[in-house]
Design a protein around this motif. Structure first.
Motif, PDB file in Angstrom:
ATOM      1  N   GLY A  49      -4.656  -3.970  -2.688  1.00 39.99           N
ATOM      2  CA  GLY A  49      -5.850  -3.852  -1.867  1.00 39.99           C
ATOM      3  C   GLY A  49      -6.153  -2.396  -1.595  1.00 39.99           C
ATOM      4  N   ARG A  50      -7.066  -2.178  -0.706  1.00 35.81           N
ATOM      5  CA  ARG A  50      -7.391  -0.827  -0.247  1.00 35.81           C
ATOM      6  C   ARG A  50      -7.129  -0.763   1.252  1.00 35.81           C
ATOM      7  NH1 ARG A  50      -9.583   2.286  -3.965  1.00 35.81           N
ATOM      8  NH2 ARG A  50     -10.500   1.341  -5.822  1.00 35.81           N
ATOM      9  N   GLN A  77      -8.408  -3.271   4.124  1.00 32.11           N
ATOM     10  CA  GLN A  77      -8.769  -4.608   3.638  1.00 32.11           C
ATOM     11  C   GLN A  77      -7.777  -5.675   4.097  1.00 32.11           C
ATOM     12  OE1 GLN A  77      -9.211  -3.965  -0.639  1.00 32.11           O
ATOM     13  NE2 GLN A  77     -11.428  -3.964  -0.375  1.00 32.11           N
ATOM     14  N   THR A  78      -6.791  -5.325   4.853  1.00 31.63           N
ATOM     15  CA  THR A  78      -5.829  -6.223   5.516  1.00 31.63           C
ATOM     16  C   THR A  78      -4.837  -6.889   4.565  1.00 31.63           C
ATOM     17  OG1 THR A  78      -7.346  -8.151   5.550  1.00 31.63           O
ATOM     18  CG2 THR A  78      -7.416  -6.659   7.463  1.00 31.63           C
ATOM     19  N   PHE A  96      -7.420  -7.776  -3.838  1.00 33.93           N
ATOM     20  CA  PHE A  96      -8.426  -7.783  -2.783  1.00 33.93           C
ATOM     21  C   PHE A  96      -9.702  -7.057  -3.197  1.00 33.93           C
ATOM     22  CE2 PHE A  96      -4.977  -9.456  -0.596  1.00 33.93           C
ATOM     23  CZ  PHE A  96      -5.223  -9.682   0.740  1.00 33.93           C
ATOM     24  N   ASP A  97      -9.638  -6.231  -4.248  1.00 33.62           N
ATOM     25  CA  ASP A  97     -10.776  -5.420  -4.675  1.00 33.62           C
ATOM     26  C   ASP A  97     -10.732  -5.301  -6.193  1.00 33.62           C
ATOM     27  OD1 ASP A  97     -12.381  -3.115  -5.379  1.00 33.62           O
ATOM     28  OD2 ASP A  97     -12.317  -2.507  -3.277  1.00 33.62           O
ATOM     29  N   ASN A 101     -10.339 -11.553  -5.464  1.00 29.46           N
ATOM     30  CA  ASN A 101     -11.508 -11.603  -4.600  1.00 29.46           C
ATOM     31  C   ASN A 101     -12.707 -11.119  -5.415  1.00 29.46           C
ATOM     32  OD1 ASN A 101     -13.463 -11.323  -2.584  1.00 29.46           O
ATOM     33  ND2 ASN A 101     -12.618  -9.385  -1.862  1.00 29.46           N
ATOM     34  N   THR A 103     -14.978 -11.715   0.163  1.00 29.21           N
ATOM     35  CA  THR A 103     -15.911 -10.779   0.792  1.00 29.21           C
ATOM     36  C   THR A 103     -17.178 -11.509   1.218  1.00 29.21           C
ATOM     37  OG1 THR A 103     -15.036  -8.923  -0.498  1.00 29.21           O
ATOM     38  CG2 THR A 103     -17.237  -8.653   0.459  1.00 29.21           C
ATOM     39  N   LEU A 113     -10.285  -9.546   4.989  1.00 34.02           N
ATOM     40  CA  LEU A 113     -10.052 -10.371   3.805  1.00 34.02           C
ATOM     41  C   LEU A 113      -8.775 -11.195   3.832  1.00 34.02           C
ATOM     42  CD1 LEU A 113     -11.176  -7.752   1.135  1.00 34.02           C
ATOM     43  CD2 LEU A 113     -12.496  -9.679   2.037  1.00 34.02           C
TER      44      LEU A 113
END
Length: 195
Positions: free
Chosen positions: A17-18, A21-22, A84-85, A107, A129, A145
Motif C-alpha cells: 500500500g501507500r 491507505q491503512t 491497495f494501489d 483494489n 476506493t 481502505l
C-alpha cells in the motif's frame, strides 16, 4: 474459492500500500480476525520506517490454525497479496513478490492487464476506493481502505465472515463507527470478483 488450511500450515499474507491507505492497520486487524475465528496463532509484522504519506509501504500477517508461529521475519513467499494501489504493481520489489500459486486481491475499479503477472495465479478485484468514496468512508488523506479490503479477503478465503468482522471492529473501534465499518465491509464482501 477457499484455500483449505492444512493443520500444520502457516498462511502468509503480504500487503502493498501507500502511507495513509491503512495497510498496516489491515495487517493488525487480520491477526485479530484470525484469533477471533479460532486460529491458534496470528502475528502482524508492519514495516514502519520514515516513509511519508503516499510512499510505498509493506506489512505482513501470518496465521496458523493449529500450531504456534515461531518466525517473526518478513514474508518472502506469500500465499496471498493485497494490493491497495494498482500503481504499486509497477514497482520491481512488488512485482518480485508475485509468483506462481499466489492469490492476489487488488483494489481496482478497472480491468487489470493479466500479462503483467505469471501464470497460475488467482486474481480478485474489488473497488475498495469506490466503495469508500460512495459511502463517505474517508479520513483527511483519502479513503480508509483496510475495512473493505478485509471484507473482500474474508469472502475469497472463507477464513472469517462478516459476523466475526463486526465483533472485532466493535472491540477495536467501539460502537461509534460500527455501522459504517460493517457497511463498507459488506459492500466489498458482496462485490469482490475473480478475473
Amino acid at each position: 474459492m477457499k484455500k483449505n488450511l492444512i493443520d500444520n500450515e502457516i498462511v502468509e499474507i503480504t500487503y502493498h500500500g501507500r502511507g495513509g491507505q491503512t495497510a498496516i492497520t489491515a495487517s493488525q486487524l487480520l491477526a485479530q480476525l484470525a484469533f477471533e475465528k479460532g486460529f491458534k496463532d496470528a502475528i502482524a509484522i508492519p514495516i514502519i520506517g520514515a516513509e511519508r504519506r503516499g510512499a510505498p509501504i509493506q506489512a505482513f500477517t501470518k496465521i496458523s490454525r493449529n500450531k504456534p508461529i515461531k518466525t517473526y521475519e518478513s514474508v518472502v513467499n506469500p500465499d496471498y497479496i493485497m494490493v491497495f494501489d494498482t500503481s504499486l504493481l509497477e514497482i520491481p520489489r512488488v512485482k518480485e513478490t508475485i509468483k506462481e500459486g499466489v492469490t492476489l486481491l487488488i483494489n481496482s475499479a478497472k480491468p487489470i492487464d493479466l500479462s503483467l503477472f505469471p501464470k497460475n495465479l488467482k486474481i480478485y478485484l474489488v473497488d475498495a476506493t469506490g466503495i469508500c468514496i460512495n459511502r463517505g468512508f474517508m479520513h483527511s488523506s483519502g479513503p480508509i481502505l483496510n475495512i473493505p479490503m478485509l471484507g473482500a479477503f474474508g469472502k475469497i478465503t472463507g477464513y472469517y465472515d462478516l459476523k466475526i468482522m463486526e465483533k472485532v471492529l466493535k472491540k477495536e473501534f467501539g460502537e461509534n463507527r460500527l455501522e459504517i465499518n460493517i457497511t463498507v465491509a459488506n459492500d466489498a464482501y458482496e462485490s469482490v470478483r475473480e478475473v
